[in-house]
Write a protein that holds these residues in place. Structure first.
Motif, PDB file in Angstrom:
ATOM      1  N   GLU A  85      34.874  30.876  -7.048  1.00 45.95           N
ATOM      2  CA  GLU A  85      35.973  30.637  -7.649  1.00 45.95           C
ATOM      3  C   GLU A  85      36.664  30.615  -6.355  1.00 45.95           C
ATOM      4  OE1 GLU A  85      38.760  30.932 -11.354  1.00 45.95           O
ATOM      5  OE2 GLU A  85      36.708  30.167 -12.119  1.00 45.95           O
ATOM      6  N   ASP A  86      37.903  30.081  -5.271  1.00 47.46           N
ATOM      7  CA  ASP A  86      38.827  30.736  -4.209  1.00 47.46           C
ATOM      8  C   ASP A  86      40.567  30.165  -4.843  1.00 47.46           C
ATOM      9  OD1 ASP A  86      40.087  30.801  -2.548  1.00 47.46           O
ATOM     10  OD2 ASP A  86      38.072  29.922  -1.201  1.00 47.46           O
ATOM     11  N   ARG A  87      40.972  30.541  -5.752  1.00 45.25           N
ATOM     12  CA  ARG A  87      41.941  29.993  -6.294  1.00 45.25           C
ATOM     13  C   ARG A  87      42.457  29.910  -4.767  1.00 45.25           C
ATOM     14  NH1 ARG A  87      42.362  28.186 -11.015  1.00 45.25           N
ATOM     15  NH2 ARG A  87      40.506  29.207 -11.926  1.00 45.25           N
ATOM     16  N   ILE A  88      42.619  30.705  -3.689  1.00 43.90           N
ATOM     17  CA  ILE A  88      44.061  30.499  -2.495  1.00 43.90           C
ATOM     18  C   ILE A  88      43.098  29.276  -1.776  1.00 43.90           C
ATOM     19  CG2 ILE A  88      45.035  31.556  -0.818  1.00 43.90           C
ATOM     20  CD1 ILE A  88      44.735  34.096  -2.219  1.00 43.90           C
ATOM     21  N   TYR A  89      42.163  29.197  -1.734  1.00 36.48           N
ATOM     22  CA  TYR A  89      41.904  28.692  -0.511  1.00 36.48           C
ATOM     23  C   TYR A  89      41.088  26.947  -0.812  1.00 36.48           C
ATOM     24  CZ  TYR A  89      43.548  31.414   2.518  1.00 36.48           C
ATOM     25  OH  TYR A  89      44.489  32.543   3.317  1.00 36.48           O
ATOM     26  N   GLY A  90      40.518  27.618  -2.197  1.00 41.53           N
ATOM     27  CA  GLY A  90      39.592  26.489  -2.735  1.00 41.53           C
ATOM     28  C   GLY A  90      40.001  24.686  -2.773  1.00 41.53           C
ATOM     29  N   THR A  91      38.913  23.573  -3.466  1.00 41.42           N
ATOM     30  CA  THR A  91      39.144  22.769  -3.916  1.00 41.42           C
ATOM     31  C   THR A  91      38.899  22.165  -4.198  1.00 41.42           C
ATOM     32  OG1 THR A  91      39.109  22.454  -0.754  1.00 41.42           O
ATOM     33  CG2 THR A  91      38.968  20.497  -2.562  1.00 41.42           C
ATOM     34  N   ARG A  92      39.812  21.601  -5.077  1.00 42.28           N
ATOM     35  CA  ARG A  92      39.682  20.840  -6.572  1.00 42.28           C
ATOM     36  C   ARG A  92      38.964  19.942  -6.423  1.00 42.28           C
ATOM     37  NH1 ARG A  92      43.032  24.036 -10.782  1.00 42.28           N
ATOM     38  NH2 ARG A  92      44.265  24.931  -9.435  1.00 42.28           N
ATOM     39  N   VAL A  93      38.167  19.426  -7.539  1.00 38.20           N
ATOM     40  CA  VAL A  93      37.222  17.352  -6.653  1.00 38.20           C
ATOM     41  C   VAL A  93      38.577  16.802  -7.151  1.00 38.20           C
ATOM     42  CG1 VAL A  93      35.370  16.492  -7.595  1.00 38.20           C
ATOM     43  CG2 VAL A  93      34.927  18.141  -7.004  1.00 38.20           C
ATOM     44  N   ILE A  94      39.438  17.553  -9.204  1.00 40.88           N
ATOM     45  CA  ILE A  94      40.107  16.325  -9.320  1.00 40.88           C
ATOM     46  C   ILE A  94      41.476  17.233  -9.560  1.00 40.88           C
ATOM     47  CG2 ILE A  94      40.816  14.977 -11.586  1.00 40.88           C
ATOM     48  CD1 ILE A  94      38.370  14.141 -11.689  1.00 40.88           C
ATOM     49  N   ASN A  95      42.366  16.937  -9.322  1.00 43.90           N
ATOM     50  CA  ASN A  95      43.819  17.654  -9.468  1.00 43.90           C
ATOM     51  C   ASN A  95      44.507  16.631  -9.902  1.00 43.90           C
ATOM     52  OD1 ASN A  95      46.391  19.177  -8.799  1.00 43.90           O
ATOM     53  ND2 ASN A  95      46.227  19.210  -6.293  1.00 43.90           N
ATOM     54  N   LEU A  96      44.459  17.286 -11.106  1.00 38.03           N
ATOM     55  CA  LEU A  96      45.411  17.158 -12.293  1.00 38.03           C
ATOM     56  C   LEU A  96      46.836  16.739 -11.611  1.00 38.03           C
ATOM     57  CD1 LEU A  96      44.485  18.405 -15.253  1.00 38.03           C
ATOM     58  CD2 LEU A  96      43.935  16.482 -14.629  1.00 38.03           C
ATOM     59  N   GLY A  97      47.193  17.104 -10.982  1.00 34.25           N
ATOM     60  CA  GLY A  97      49.076  16.512 -10.615  1.00 34.25           C
ATOM     61  C   GLY A  97      49.853  16.578 -11.887  1.00 34.25           C
ATOM     62  N   VAL A  98      50.632  15.500 -11.830  1.00 32.33           N
ATOM     63  CA  VAL A  98      51.494  14.849 -13.064  1.00 32.33           C
ATOM     64  C   VAL A  98      50.459  14.229 -14.034  1.00 32.33           C
ATOM     65  CG1 VAL A  98      53.435  15.220 -11.285  1.00 32.33           C
ATOM     66  CG2 VAL A  98      52.193  13.204 -12.024  1.00 32.33           C
ATOM     67  N   MET A  99      49.150  13.843 -14.026  1.00 27.62           N
ATOM     68  CA  MET A  99      49.142  13.361 -14.945  1.00 27.62           C
ATOM     69  C   MET A  99      49.331  13.911 -16.386  1.00 27.62           C
ATOM     70  SD  MET A  99      45.002  12.996 -13.867  1.00 27.62           S
ATOM     71  CE  MET A  99      44.764  12.410 -12.333  1.00 27.62           C
ATOM     72  N   LEU A 100      49.102  15.199 -16.416  1.00 25.62           N
ATOM     73  CA  LEU A 100      49.895  15.443 -18.395  1.00 25.62           C
ATOM     74  C   LEU A 100      51.033  15.708 -18.550  1.00 25.62           C
ATOM     75  CD1 LEU A 100      46.944  18.430 -18.132  1.00 25.62           C
ATOM     76  CD2 LEU A 100      47.354  16.205 -18.855  1.00 25.62           C
ATOM     77  N   ALA A 101      52.394  15.598 -17.573  1.00 26.13           N
ATOM     78  CA  ALA A 101      53.444  15.480 -17.662  1.00 26.13           C
ATOM     79  C   ALA A 101      53.846  14.040 -19.096  1.00 26.13           C
ATOM     80  CB  ALA A 101      54.314  15.250 -16.560  1.00 26.13           C
ATOM     81  N   GLN A 102      55.135  14.700 -19.708  1.00 26.64           N
ATOM     82  CA  GLN A 102      55.604  14.308 -20.843  1.00 26.64           C
ATOM     83  C   GLN A 102      53.947  12.982 -21.598  1.00 26.64           C
ATOM     84  OE1 GLN A 102      58.157  11.741 -18.256  1.00 26.64           O
ATOM     85  NE2 GLN A 102      59.315  13.091 -18.490  1.00 26.64           N
ATOM     86  N   THR A 103      52.982  13.739 -21.594  1.00 26.92           N
ATOM     87  CA  THR A 103      51.944  13.401 -21.809  1.00 26.92           C
ATOM     88  C   THR A 103      51.973  14.014 -24.265  1.00 26.92           C
ATOM     89  OG1 THR A 103      50.734  14.602 -21.688  1.00 26.92           O
ATOM     90  CG2 THR A 103      51.160  12.507 -20.194  1.00 26.92           C
ATOM     91  N   ASP A 104      51.609  12.979 -24.774  1.00 27.33           N
ATOM     92  CA  ASP A 104      51.085  13.944 -26.163  1.00 27.33           C
ATOM     93  C   ASP A 104      49.474  14.424 -26.388  1.00 27.33           C
ATOM     94  OD1 ASP A 104      51.557  15.152 -28.806  1.00 27.33           O
ATOM     95  OD2 ASP A 104      51.121  13.095 -29.795  1.00 27.33           O
TER      96      ASP A 104
END
Length: 380
Positions: A227-246
């Motif tokens: 893992e690289d929490r500072i410089y690592g790259t996520r394959v999928i960045n969720l961003g705002v996909m979960l905002a205001q969801t159930d």
């Protein structure tokens, strides 16, 4: 000869009726009936269906004879005169009123029957609707499962190549993010949780260390990836996909939701044990009844840990700016909250949310900066 005897019987009946002689009338009826029946029978016999048995033929003739005899006896006994007397003394206005009442009662009965029929039709229609809705739900579940399975296959084919894990090609990551966003927007809470479990356990949500020249992920020597929490790259960045969801009442154990935007997200009743919520924006989220056993809300020491702030880099050693944004979160009935979690939430959740934290916050000061979390609304 039979004709003359018939005429004689008719004359006897007429004289008996004229002179009110019952015996003469009965004798005339007997003579006429006894002579007429055989003649009539012989005339209609050829027309009687051959399908009738002899016994059936005798029953028909006997029934007709009995009807004639009964009517004659009633006439002789004065039954019809009695009925006529009753009719003459009847108050027909009362009978008319009774008829009106009867009509009203009949209409009421008809209306009652119609209402009962309508009610039964409603019950049948309701049952059919419920059954149809159940079948539709089952079909939707099957369709959703097929859609998710196709997504799993598509993402697996996209992120894996002949050399192993997905190389650092931005276009491929963009396709993966687009597919994920489209899917999460079209499935229910359980479907979302299933997708998140797949992505998290596949290390597609975790920032991994990559070779800066080749773009390949770096193995940690233990059969996994670094893992690289500072410089690592996520394959999928969720961003705002979960905002205001159930996502209520779903299984989110061991899921890495770090850095995700979950503003106004319903996480009530979720099992979040051992999940990573560091730097997750939980502003105004609902965590009532959630399981927070071993859930990571921050890195570093509790004394220096603080929520993420836009444009401020996180310090994963001290914990500064590595924590989840928990302002205005509903913690009512949460279970498994450790002492360090309670202290962090009490310090950074705001005055309203402090009232909902199990165990209370009386000895913990409110450290929330009112301007730090509300800027996250702009990310929606």
């Amino acid at each position: 000869m039979a004709i003359w005897f018939n005429l004689l019987g008719i004359i006897a009946i007429g004289c008996g009726i004229a002179f009110k002689n019952t015996g003469l009338t009965v004798a005339g009826c007997a003579i006429s009936l006894g002579l007429s029946l055989p003649i009539v029978y012989r005339s209609i016999r050829p027309n009687i269906p051959k399908s009738l048995s002899s016994n059936q033929k005798r029953q028909i003739v006997t029934t007709i004879t009995m009807l004639i005899v009964v009517i004659s006896l009633l006439r002789i006994g004065g039954f019809f005169s009695y009925i006529g007397g009753l009719s003459a003394g009847t108050d027909w206005s009362a009978v008319g009123a009774l008829g009106l009442w009867g009509g009203a009662l009949g209409q009421t009965a008809i209306a009652t029957i119609a209402a009962f029929v309508s009610w039964r039709q409603y019950i049948v229609s309701r049952d059919l609707t419920i059954e149809q809705n159940r079948l539709n739900r089952q079909q939707n579940i099957i369709t959703q499962q097929q859609t998710i399975d196709n997504y799993f296959q598509g993402i697996s084919a996209l992120v894996l190549d002949d050399d192993g894990f997905l190389e650092d090609w931005p276009q491929e990551r963009a396709f993966a993010v687009g597919r994920t966003a489209a899917l999460l927007g079209s499935v229910n809470a359980e479907g979302k949780a299933r997708v998140l479990r797949f992505l998290s356990r596949s290390n597609l949500l975790t920032p991994l260390q990559r070779d800066l020249r080749l773009g390949k992920v770096v193995l940690n020597g233990d059969g996994g990836y670094d893992e690289d929490r500072i410089y690592g790259t996520r394959v999928i960045n969720l961003g705002v996909m979960l905002a205001q969801t159930d996502l209520a009442q779903t299984d989110l154990r061991w899921i890495d939701l770090s850095d995700a935007n979950a503003i106004d997200t319903n996480l009530s009743g979720c099992n979040l044990s051992t999940a990573n919520l560091a730097r997750t924006i939980l502003y105004r989220a609902r965590l009532n009844g959630a399981n927070l056993t071993n859930t990571r809300l921050f890195y570093g020491d509790i004394q220096s840990a603080s929520p993420r702030v836009p444009d401020r880099p996180p310090d994963y050693i001290s914990g500064e700016f590595t924590g989840a944004v928990v302002e205005d979160v509903d913690f009512t009935g949460t279970i498994g909250m450790s002492e360090s979690q309670r202290e962090y939430c009490c310090a950074w959740c705001g005055e309203n949310s402090r009232q909902t934290i199990p165990g209370g916050c009386r000895s913990i000061p409110n450290r929330l900066l009112t301007s730090s979390a509300r800027s996250f609304d702009e990310e929606l």
